[in-house]
Design a protein around this motif. Structure first.
Motif, short mmCIF file in Angstrom:
data_model
loop_
_atom_site.label_atom_id
_atom_site.label_comp_id
_atom_site.label_asym_id
_atom_site.label_seq_id
_atom_site.Cartn_x
_atom_site.Cartn_y
_atom_site.Cartn_z
N GLY A 252 -26.77 2.63 2.09
CA GLY A 252 -26.36 1.85 0.93
C GLY A 252 -24.98 1.26 1.13
O GLY A 252 -24.38 1.38 2.21
N PRO A 253 -24.41 0.61 0.10
CA PRO A 253 -23.08 0.00 0.22
C PRO A 253 -22.01 1.04 0.54
O PRO A 253 -22.01 2.15 0.01
CB PRO A 253 -22.85 -0.63 -1.16
CG PRO A 253 -24.21 -0.76 -1.76
CD PRO A 253 -25.01 0.38 -1.22
N GLY A 254 -21.09 0.68 1.45
CA GLY A 254 -20.01 1.59 1.82
C GLY A 254 -18.81 1.44 0.90
O GLY A 254 -18.58 0.39 0.29
N THR A 255 -18.02 2.50 0.81
CA THR A 255 -16.83 2.52 -0.05
C THR A 255 -15.65 3.06 0.74
O THR A 255 -15.71 4.16 1.30
CB THR A 255 -17.05 3.40 -1.29
OG1 THR A 255 -18.18 2.92 -2.02
CG2 THR A 255 -15.83 3.38 -2.19
N LEU A 256 -14.58 2.28 0.79
CA LEU A 256 -13.33 2.71 1.43
C LEU A 256 -12.29 2.97 0.35
O LEU A 256 -12.01 2.09 -0.47
CB LEU A 256 -12.83 1.64 2.40
CG LEU A 256 -11.52 1.96 3.13
CD1 LEU A 256 -11.70 3.16 4.06
CD2 LEU A 256 -11.03 0.76 3.93
N TYR A 257 -11.75 4.18 0.35
CA TYR A 257 -10.76 4.59 -0.65
C TYR A 257 -9.41 4.80 0.03
O TYR A 257 -9.33 5.53 1.03
CB TYR A 257 -11.22 5.88 -1.34
CG TYR A 257 -10.22 6.47 -2.29
CD1 TYR A 257 -10.14 6.03 -3.62
CD2 TYR A 257 -9.34 7.47 -1.88
CE1 TYR A 257 -9.22 6.58 -4.49
CE2 TYR A 257 -8.42 8.03 -2.76
CZ TYR A 257 -8.36 7.59 -4.07
OH TYR A 257 -7.44 8.13 -4.93
N LEU A 258 -8.37 4.16 -0.50
CA LEU A 258 -7.02 4.28 0.07
C LEU A 258 -6.02 4.60 -1.03
O LEU A 258 -6.09 4.02 -2.12
CB LEU A 258 -6.59 2.97 0.75
CG LEU A 258 -7.46 2.43 1.89
CD1 LEU A 258 -6.94 1.07 2.34
CD2 LEU A 258 -7.49 3.40 3.06
N GLU A 259 -5.11 5.51 -0.72
CA GLU A 259 -3.96 5.76 -1.60
C GLU A 259 -2.72 5.27 -0.86
O GLU A 259 -2.40 5.76 0.24
CB GLU A 259 -3.84 7.24 -1.95
CG GLU A 259 -4.84 7.67 -3.00
CD GLU A 259 -4.55 9.06 -3.56
OE1 GLU A 259 -3.42 9.59 -3.30
OE2 GLU A 259 -5.43 9.62 -4.24
N ILE A 260 -2.02 4.30 -1.47
CA ILE A 260 -0.91 3.60 -0.81
C ILE A 260 0.36 3.85 -1.60
O ILE A 260 0.36 3.79 -2.85
CB ILE A 260 -1.22 2.09 -0.72
CG1 ILE A 260 -2.49 1.87 0.09
CG2 ILE A 260 -0.06 1.34 -0.11
CD1 ILE A 260 -3.01 0.45 0.03
N PHE A 261 1.42 4.10 -0.89
CA PHE A 261 2.73 4.33 -1.51
C PHE A 261 3.61 3.09 -1.32
O PHE A 261 3.79 2.62 -0.20
CB PHE A 261 3.42 5.55 -0.89
CG PHE A 261 4.76 5.86 -1.50
CD1 PHE A 261 4.84 6.57 -2.69
CD2 PHE A 261 5.93 5.42 -0.91
CE1 PHE A 261 6.07 6.85 -3.26
CE2 PHE A 261 7.16 5.69 -1.48
CZ PHE A 261 7.23 6.41 -2.66
N GLY A 262 4.14 2.55 -2.43
CA GLY A 262 5.05 1.41 -2.34
C GLY A 262 4.37 0.08 -2.64
O GLY A 262 3.24 0.01 -3.16
N LEU A 263 5.08 -1.00 -2.31
CA LEU A 263 4.59 -2.36 -2.53
C LEU A 263 3.97 -2.89 -1.25
O LEU A 263 4.58 -2.80 -0.18
CB LEU A 263 5.75 -3.28 -2.96
CG LEU A 263 6.50 -2.87 -4.23
CD1 LEU A 263 7.75 -3.72 -4.41
CD2 LEU A 263 5.61 -3.00 -5.45
#
Length: 310
Positions: A252-263
């Motif tokens: 099925g559709p893939g999901t990429l999850y990212l937690e980013i710090f800053g701008l």
């Protein structure tokens, strides 16, 4: 022979002696004109194919040859019938021509059902970091210092196509050039000011499965400075590992999850592309602190057949 038996034989003869509903009625003492006005003589497909032809009576020929219809009515249905035959013939000729001369576009292909669609390359570029700029200028120029130098460092480190302070204080038009102006080795300044991978990327997940961000997000040199990209062939280091991000009919559709710090800006690109100031806004996601973003997109892959390469 009784009337019911005669009618049963008549219907059996009608259903087995013609094609596409145009029946040749050959019972003695009856003709097309007579039968067209007899409901029992019409072909009721609902009696023998109830799953498809439910209560449908084919009577186009009856409409044309019936003596009880006026002349204009019969001419109208004759024209409609002829036009439908002509249109059908033209459609068949057009399909045959396409098959003979342009088979690639004519063929309906379903190979895509078994494709493994790769997730695009994701590149992350930091856009600002006032704390690291201030720390660098305090160490380099002392504290206090001319705070216009902070703006110069920002323009050189996080280049966005504008260098107003650099041109005013260090450019050829400056009345008195600042003694702290940097005129070379900008990449060294960028390395000291920009955040490294571990400082900007906190958590990475593919389909809820966490992986090490900095193993796969590698440095990409761009006109805006140092960025980090996953599954890109434009990285500074050769032969970097690719993380398997594949979607198909099973996963099925893939999901990429990212937690980013800053701008930062996140770029959704092909594996051979490099982010730039001219990258389309539709391919860019601007990241601000304390805001959650959700971006959905579709990928259309194309596979050319062998005839296209010739």
């Amino acid at each position: 022979m009784e009337e019911n038996e005669k009618m049963s034989l008549f219907r059996h003869y009608v259903l087995n002696t013609s094609l596409h509903g145009y029946r040749y009625i050959a019972e003695k003492g009856r003709n097309w004109t007579e039968s067209c006005h007899d409901d029992d003589a019409m072909i009721n497909f609902g009696r023998w194919r109830p799953d498809y032809y439910h209560d449908i009576k084919i009577n186009l020929i009856c409409q044309i040859i019936s003596k009880k219809k006026n002349m204009f009515y019969r001419i109208f249905w004759t024209i409609c019938c002829l036009l439908s035959w002509i249109a059908t013939g033209l459609l068949i000729l057009s399909a045959w021509y396409d098959f003979q001369n342009n088979a690639v576009s004519f063929v309906v292909d379903t190979n895509y059902l078994d494709w493994d669609t790769k997730f695009p390359s994701i590149t992350l570029c930091e856009t600002d970091n006032q704390k690291r700029i201030a720390d660098f200028t305090d160490r380099t120029f002392g504290d206090p210092h001319d705070y216009n130098l902070d703006e110069i460092i920002k323009e050189q480190t996080f280049f966005r196509g504008v260098s107003f302070y650099t041109m005013q204080l260090c450019g050829p038009g400056a009345q008195t050039a600042n003694q702290f102006c940097f005129i070379k080795n900008f990449s060294a300044i960028s390395e000291k000011v920009r955040s490294n991978c571990k400082q900007i990327l906190k958590i990475c997940k593919w389909n809820q499965e966490e992986f090490d961000c900095c193993t796969y997000f590698r440095i990409i040199d761009t006109e805006m400075g140092k960025c980090y990209g996953i599954n890109s062939i434009q990285t500074r280091e050769p032969n970097v590992p690719f993380y398997k991000m594949v979607s198909n009919k099973k996963t099925g559709p893939g999901t990429l999850y990212l937690e980013i710090f800053g701008l930062a800006n996140v770029y959704i690109l092909g594996e051979e592309e490099v982010p730039s100031m001219t990258t389309l806004l539709s391919d860019t996601l601007e990241i601000l602190p304390h805001i959650r973003y959700h971006r959905q997109f579709a990928i259309k892959e194309i596979e050319n057949q062998a005839e296209v390469c010739k």
